[in-house]
Design a protein around this motif. Structure first.
Motif, PDB file in Angstrom:
ATOM      1  N   PRO A 102       0.637  -1.115  -0.122  1.00  0.00           N
ATOM      2  CA  PRO A 102       0.097  -0.020   0.047  1.00  0.00           C
ATOM      3  C   PRO A 102       0.883   1.394  -0.035  1.00  0.00           C
ATOM      4  N   ILE A 103       1.249   1.804  -1.035  1.00  0.00           N
ATOM      5  CA  ILE A 103       2.155   3.017  -1.183  1.00  0.00           C
ATOM      6  C   ILE A 103       1.792   3.423  -2.716  1.00  0.00           C
ATOM      7  N   GLU A 104       1.982   4.817  -2.747  1.00  0.00           N
ATOM      8  CA  GLU A 104       1.777   5.435  -4.116  1.00  0.00           C
ATOM      9  C   GLU A 104       2.323   6.896  -3.949  1.00  0.00           C
ATOM     10  N   ALA A 105       2.365   7.570  -5.158  1.00  0.00           N
ATOM     11  CA  ALA A 105       2.866   9.019  -4.780  1.00  0.00           C
ATOM     12  C   ALA A 105       2.073   9.677  -3.822  1.00  0.00           C
ATOM     13  N   GLU A 106       2.697  10.418  -3.022  1.00  0.00           N
ATOM     14  CA  GLU A 106       2.065  10.936  -1.588  1.00  0.00           C
ATOM     15  C   GLU A 106       0.971  11.829  -1.970  1.00  0.00           C
ATOM     16  N   ASP A 107       0.954  12.559  -3.339  1.00  0.00           N
ATOM     17  CA  ASP A 107      -0.148  13.490  -3.536  1.00  0.00           C
ATOM     18  C   ASP A 107      -1.578  12.674  -3.974  1.00  0.00           C
ATOM     19  N   LYS A 108      -1.344  11.247  -4.072  1.00  0.00           N
ATOM     20  CA  LYS A 108      -2.390  10.597  -4.682  1.00  0.00           C
ATOM     21  C   LYS A 108      -2.840   9.446  -3.341  1.00  0.00           C
ATOM     22  N   LEU A 109      -2.393   9.476  -2.192  1.00  0.00           N
ATOM     23  CA  LEU A 109      -2.755   8.433  -1.337  1.00  0.00           C
ATOM     24  C   LEU A 109      -4.091   8.287  -0.926  1.00  0.00           C
ATOM     25  N   GLN A 110      -4.839   9.220  -0.634  1.00  0.00           N
ATOM     26  CA  GLN A 110      -6.226   9.202  -0.469  1.00  0.00           C
ATOM     27  C   GLN A 110      -6.824   8.278  -1.411  1.00  0.00           C
ATOM     28  N   GLU A 111      -6.772   8.730  -2.752  1.00  0.00           N
ATOM     29  CA  GLU A 111      -7.226   8.030  -3.690  1.00  0.00           C
ATOM     30  C   GLU A 111      -7.017   6.625  -3.847  1.00  0.00           C
ATOM     31  N   PHE A 112      -5.403   6.303  -3.720  1.00  0.00           N
ATOM     32  CA  PHE A 112      -4.924   5.016  -3.475  1.00  0.00           C
ATOM     33  C   PHE A 112      -5.818   4.052  -2.602  1.00  0.00           C
ATOM     34  N   CYS A 113      -5.795   4.740  -1.174  1.00  0.00           N
ATOM     35  CA  CYS A 113      -6.481   3.848  -0.173  1.00  0.00           C
ATOM     36  C   CYS A 113      -7.735   3.460  -0.717  1.00  0.00           C
ATOM     37  N   LYS A 115      -8.796   2.599  -3.496  1.00  0.00           N
ATOM     38  CA  LYS A 115      -8.573   1.694  -4.624  1.00  0.00           C
ATOM     39  C   LYS A 115      -7.915   0.138  -3.937  1.00  0.00           C
ATOM     40  N   TYR A 116      -7.025   0.352  -3.125  1.00  0.00           N
ATOM     41  CA  TYR A 116      -6.559  -0.681  -2.430  1.00  0.00           C
ATOM     42  C   TYR A 116      -7.530  -1.532  -1.763  1.00  0.00           C
ATOM     43  N   ASP A 117      -8.449  -1.027  -1.358  1.00  0.00           N
ATOM     44  CA  ASP A 117      -9.606  -1.712  -0.520  1.00  0.00           C
ATOM     45  C   ASP A 117     -10.557  -2.172  -1.565  1.00  0.00           C
ATOM     46  N   LYS A 118     -10.674  -1.671  -2.727  1.00  0.00           N
ATOM     47  CA  LYS A 118     -11.487  -2.367  -3.719  1.00  0.00           C
ATOM     48  C   LYS A 118     -10.534  -3.569  -4.435  1.00  0.00           C
ATOM     49  N   LYS A 119      -9.293  -3.323  -4.592  1.00  0.00           N
ATOM     50  CA  LYS A 119      -8.682  -4.470  -5.056  1.00  0.00           C
ATOM     51  C   LYS A 119      -8.862  -5.701  -4.103  1.00  0.00           C
ATOM     52  N   ILE A 120      -8.499  -5.354  -3.063  1.00  0.00           N
ATOM     53  CA  ILE A 120      -8.758  -6.787  -2.198  1.00  0.00           C
ATOM     54  C   ILE A 120     -10.181  -7.255  -2.246  1.00  0.00           C
ATOM     55  N   LYS A 149     -10.098   3.562  11.935  1.00  0.00           N
ATOM     56  CA  LYS A 149     -10.592   3.750  10.670  1.00  0.00           C
ATOM     57  C   LYS A 149     -11.000   2.220   9.784  1.00  0.00           C
ATOM     58  N   THR A 150     -11.913   1.966   9.312  1.00  0.00           N
ATOM     59  CA  THR A 150     -12.369   0.807   8.789  1.00  0.00           C
ATOM     60  C   THR A 150     -11.450   0.378   7.400  1.00  0.00           C
ATOM     61  N   GLY A 151     -11.372   1.100   6.654  1.00  0.00           N
ATOM     62  CA  GLY A 151     -10.582   0.958   5.248  1.00  0.00           C
ATOM     63  C   GLY A 151      -9.009   1.308   5.404  1.00  0.00           C
ATOM     64  N   THR A 152      -8.428   1.190   4.338  1.00  0.00           N
ATOM     65  CA  THR A 152      -7.170   1.637   4.148  1.00  0.00           C
ATOM     66  C   THR A 152      -7.013   3.185   4.362  1.00  0.00           C
ATOM     67  N   HIS A 153      -5.894   3.477   5.202  1.00  0.00           N
ATOM     68  CA  HIS A 153      -5.979   4.937   5.471  1.00  0.00           C
ATOM     69  C   HIS A 153      -4.629   5.394   5.951  1.00  0.00           C
ATOM     70  N   ILE A 154      -4.434   6.788   6.064  1.00  0.00           N
ATOM     71  CA  ILE A 154      -3.168   7.257   6.390  1.00  0.00           C
ATOM     72  C   ILE A 154      -3.245   7.523   7.780  1.00  0.00           C
ATOM     73  N   VAL A 155      -2.027   7.158   8.569  1.00  0.00           N
ATOM     74  CA  VAL A 155      -2.294   7.022  10.046  1.00  0.00           C
ATOM     75  C   VAL A 155      -0.767   7.762  10.504  1.00  0.00           C
ATOM     76  N   ASP A 156      -0.960   8.807  11.576  1.00  0.00           N
ATOM     77  CA  ASP A 156       0.035   9.301  12.362  1.00  0.00           C
ATOM     78  C   ASP A 156       0.384   8.231  13.356  1.00  0.00           C
ATOM     79  N   LEU A 157       1.720   7.847  13.304  1.00  0.00           N
ATOM     80  CA  LEU A 157       2.334   6.683  14.310  1.00  0.00           C
ATOM     81  C   LEU A 157       2.187   7.189  15.657  1.00  0.00           C
ATOM     82  N   ALA A 158       1.892   6.185  16.305  1.00  0.00           N
ATOM     83  CA  ALA A 158       1.942   6.667  17.912  1.00  0.00           C
ATOM     84  C   ALA A 158       3.582   6.726  18.344  1.00  0.00           C
ATOM     85  N   GLU A 159       3.874   7.598  19.299  1.00  0.00           N
ATOM     86  CA  GLU A 159       5.079   7.638  20.019  1.00  0.00           C
ATOM     87  C   GLU A 159       5.827   6.197  20.482  1.00  0.00           C
TER      88      GLU A 159
END
Length: 242
Positions: A102-113, A115-120, A149-159
């Motif tokens: 699950p990685i794509e160009a950073e400016d397309k990440l929301q759209e990619f997320c 698409k990743y779920d749909k591909k699964i 979050k239920t779907g593939t998403h961008i996450v801020d990592l915990a400390e």
């Protein structure tokens, strides 16, 4: 939940590989959800050896990785893309078009997320999802929170996650602060789940996973709601299980 307590990390790795290989042998076109981190490394080494002995064939298998850092080039030695190719894909006969990370160009990440779920979904869902676990109970990079979050998403990592992963980098400051992670719906939608844990530092998380209350503050506790979970832990990780 089925809990297997083994003597050592080596035994954990062998047992995990046997579970994954059994899945692939019984269903050659299995969809596997794959995890990274230090715990699955032994499992991958065992799978490579099984392949070299002609005991397993990955040519029809489709894989979906749980997560990837944001901000690291795919060729960076600490990217999860590099991890997967170094530990598994370069040594067995996965087809390149069957590998999904699950990685794509950073400016397309929301759209990619999305698409990743749909591909699964189009692949028929995940047959067997391999999971590690963080000391705070995160699975994938689904961190403790008052909601998940239920779907593939961008996450801020915990400390705690950044601190734990800093051992793979030259310094804590080099650890990426964000990642893309498969969401809980894809994980919980898997037909089977295999959770691996090794070491005393995982004991509290394993106790909460198996015996704790179900809460998004311990994401792994949600696995109690899944009908087919196998947990393989060494004695150190199992020390708080009653």
């Amino acid at each position: 939940m089925r809990v297997h307590i083994v003597e050592s990390y080596e035994e954990l790795s062998t047992k995990a590989a046997s579970i994954v290989s059994s899945q692939v042998i019984l269903k050659p076109n299995s969809v596997l959800g794959l995890a990274t981190g230090s715990t699955p490394e032994g499992m991958y080494r065992n799978l490579v050896q099984l392949y070299k002995r002609d005991l397993i064939d990955f040519s029809e298998v489709i894989s979906f990785n749980l997560d990837e850092y944001i901000g690291l080039d795919a060729n960076h030695q600490q990217s999860y893309t590099s991890y997967m190719f170094n530990n598994l894909f370069n040594h067995v006969n996965f087809k390149e078009e069957h590998i999904n990370i699950p990685i794509e160009a950073e400016d397309k990440l929301q759209e990619f997320c999305l698409k990743y779920d749909k591909k699964i979904e189009r692949a028929g869902g995940i047959d067997l999802q391999v999971l590690g676990i963080g000391t705070n109970g995160h699975i994938g990079f689904n961190e403790p929170d008052n909601k998940l979050k239920t779907g593939t998403h961008i996450v801020d990592l915990a400390e705690e996650t950044i601190e734990a992963n800093s051992r793979f980098f030259n310094s804590k400051e080099e650890v990426p602060k964000q990642a893309v992670s498969m969401g809980m719906s894809s994980i919980m939608g898997s037909k089977k789940i295999l959770l691996l844990a090794s070491g005393e530092n995982k004991a509290e998380a394993i106790k909460n996973t198996i015996n704790g209350k179900i809460t998004t503050e311990v994401p792994s506790s949600l696995l109690q709601l899944h009908p087919d979970v196998t947990i393989v832990v060494d004695k150190a990780a199992a020390k708080l299980i009653k």
